[in-house]
Design an enzyme around this catalytic site. Structure first.
Site, PDB file in Angstrom:
ATOM      1  N   LYS A  86       0.817  -1.216   0.000  1.00  0.00           N
ATOM      2  CA  LYS A  86       0.000   0.000   0.000  1.00  0.00           C
ATOM      3  C   LYS A  86       0.848   1.262   0.000  1.00  0.00           C
ATOM      4  O   LYS A  86       0.425   2.291  -0.494  1.00  0.00           O
ATOM      5  CB  LYS A  86      -0.917   0.018   1.234  1.00  0.00           C
ATOM      6  CG  LYS A  86      -2.100  -0.916   1.136  1.00  0.00           C
ATOM      7  CD  LYS A  86      -3.072  -0.594   2.256  1.00  0.00           C
ATOM      8  CE  LYS A  86      -4.280  -1.504   2.254  1.00  0.00           C
ATOM      9  NZ  LYS A  86      -5.102  -1.314   3.460  1.00  0.00           N
TER      10      LYS A  86
ATOM     11  N   LYS B 190      -6.260 -11.031  -4.613  1.00  0.00           N
ATOM     12  CA  LYS B 190      -7.356 -11.370  -3.708  1.00  0.00           C
ATOM     13  C   LYS B 190      -8.535 -10.432  -3.961  1.00  0.00           C
ATOM     14  O   LYS B 190      -8.351  -9.284  -4.397  1.00  0.00           O
ATOM     15  CB  LYS B 190      -6.895 -11.307  -2.248  1.00  0.00           C
ATOM     16  CG  LYS B 190      -6.597  -9.917  -1.780  1.00  0.00           C
ATOM     17  CD  LYS B 190      -6.371  -9.835  -0.296  1.00  0.00           C
ATOM     18  CE  LYS B 190      -6.214  -8.354   0.032  1.00  0.00           C
ATOM     19  NZ  LYS B 190      -5.832  -7.978   1.326  1.00  0.00           N
TER      20      LYS B 190
ATOM     21  N   LYS C 264     -12.138  -4.547  -1.936  1.00  0.00           N
ATOM     22  CA  LYS C 264     -13.036  -3.454  -2.289  1.00  0.00           C
ATOM     23  C   LYS C 264     -12.397  -2.578  -3.371  1.00  0.00           C
ATOM     24  O   LYS C 264     -13.059  -2.115  -4.281  1.00  0.00           O
ATOM     25  CB  LYS C 264     -13.300  -2.631  -1.014  1.00  0.00           C
ATOM     26  CG  LYS C 264     -14.384  -1.617  -1.131  1.00  0.00           C
ATOM     27  CD  LYS C 264     -15.672  -2.065  -0.459  1.00  0.00           C
ATOM     28  CE  LYS C 264     -16.858  -1.208  -0.855  1.00  0.00           C
ATOM     29  NZ  LYS C 264     -16.789   0.158  -0.325  1.00  0.00           N
TER      30      LYS C 264
END
Ligand code: TYM
Length: 327
Positions: free
Chosen positions: A111, A192, A195
């Site tokens: 991230k 995976k 959202k």
């Protein structure tokens, strides 16, 4: 009775990965364990968030969890920020963790992309998560596969703290389901399901309309091998569908594969099984959405129950490290 604790970010609507990897098991665990479940709104601040949206999504996440089957009579459902000891304990644990340990966290690397503009909170996120867990003397933490590394850090910190200051924390075990611990994106089965995906077709929402579930499953990316086998390496897209069908029908993916020759049939049955699995959740959600005041009341009760446990553990830890107690 052993205690389980787990947490989820308030991203609003849950997706199938959250449901199959974690929440479905929380529902089962509440029947046989002392169970606490936390909506981790402080974790959401590690990236850019709109204040009104965060509030709305926190409420919506609570509604979705209740719809999924959490029963406030059997578990403690609460919002992280309503128990201030989470951040207090996080500081004591930040003074236990090392820069090296946090730098190795894959989620931070993924991230943060190595940018210096990334928030410090994103870096220390796993320590706050360790505080979430250790505050409640949790024996077991039911999570999806992607949280295992964070869990390992929580164990390391608990053990180090206990060695340094005397036994203070319970060292928690991670628990991941045999099938469903890593639900993959339907459009890109190497990633995976999440959202923040590239294609909305890749993620199935827990509250998706049946027609949307059918469409997304029908258009799921498979391969050109042409044979139905459970082979996650060579046929990751098909394997993902077989896993979904397996969890929805309580079988193993390899068993499921035996009954099929054509991909289209796997897709048809997977969609049908998912629609059936999620129908009660959609029904309960519609009922709960009509009474938002009740959801807030439940969260208030949950916060009071969680606070009582958290305050005692924090006091224990604060005393252990040498903070002066005045009362
Ligand atoms: P979060 O909010 O990303 O996800 C909530 C739970 O859903 C699981 N999950 C998945 N499982 C299978 N397949 C997927 N594609 C998938 N995507 C998500 C996650 O593993 C998780 O169990 N850091 C945590 C929240 C947290 C927490 C905690 C968890 C904060 N404090 C304390 C446990 C204990 C997170 O971001 O989960």
């Amino acid at each position: 009775m052993s205690r389980v604790l787990s947490g989820i970010q308030p991203s609003g609507e849950l997706h199938l990965g959250n449901y199959l990897g974690a929440v479905r098991h929380w529902v089962a665990d509440q029947l046989v364990h002392d169970a606490l479940y936390c909506i981790v709104d402080l974790h959401a601040l590690t990236v850019d968030t709109d204040p009104d949206r965060l509030r709305a999504q926190t409420r919506e996440t609570a509604t979705a969890l209740l719809a999924a089957g959490l029963d406030p009579a059997r578990c403690t459902l609460f919002v992280q920020s309503s128990v201030p000891e989470h951040t207090s304990l996080a500081w004591l644990l930040e003074c236990t963790a090392t820069m090296g340990e946090l730098s190795r966290m894959t989620q931070f690397k993924e991230k943060g992309h190595g940018r210096t503009s990334v928030r410090v909170g994103l870096f220390t996120y796993p320590v706050l998560m360790a505080a979430d867990i250790l505050l409640y003397d949790a024996d077991r933490v039911p999570v999806g596969d992607d949280q295992r590394q964070h869990l390992e850090l929580a164990r390391v910190l608990a053990e180090r703290f206990n060695r340094r200051y005397g036994t203070t924390f319970v060292v928690p075990e991670a628990s991941t389901p045999a099938v469903g611990a890593r639900v993959m994106d339907l459009q890109d089965p190497t990633r995976k399901m999440s959202k923040s995906t590239h294609s909305p077709l890749g993620t199935i929402g827990m509250l998706d309309e049946p027609a949307d579930i059918e469409r997304k499953v029908r258009r799921a990316v498979t391969d050109t091998e042409g044979a139905v086998r459970y082979d996650p390496e060579r046929q990751p897209g098909l394997a993902n569908l077989l896993e979904l069908l397996a969890v929805a029908t309580n079988r193993t993916p390899a068993d499921v594969a035996e009954g099929y020759e054509r991909y289209g049939d796997v897709k048809r049955d997977t969609a049908e099984a998912l629609v059936e699995l999620l129908a009660p959740v959609r029904r309960r959600h519609a009922e709960l959405a009509g009474d938002p005041g009740e959801v807030l009341n439940l969260l208030r009760t949950g916060a009071a129950k969680a606070s009582a446990v958290a305050a005692a553990t924090y006091r224990r830890a604060a005393t252990a490290v040498g903070l002066l107690e005045l009362d």
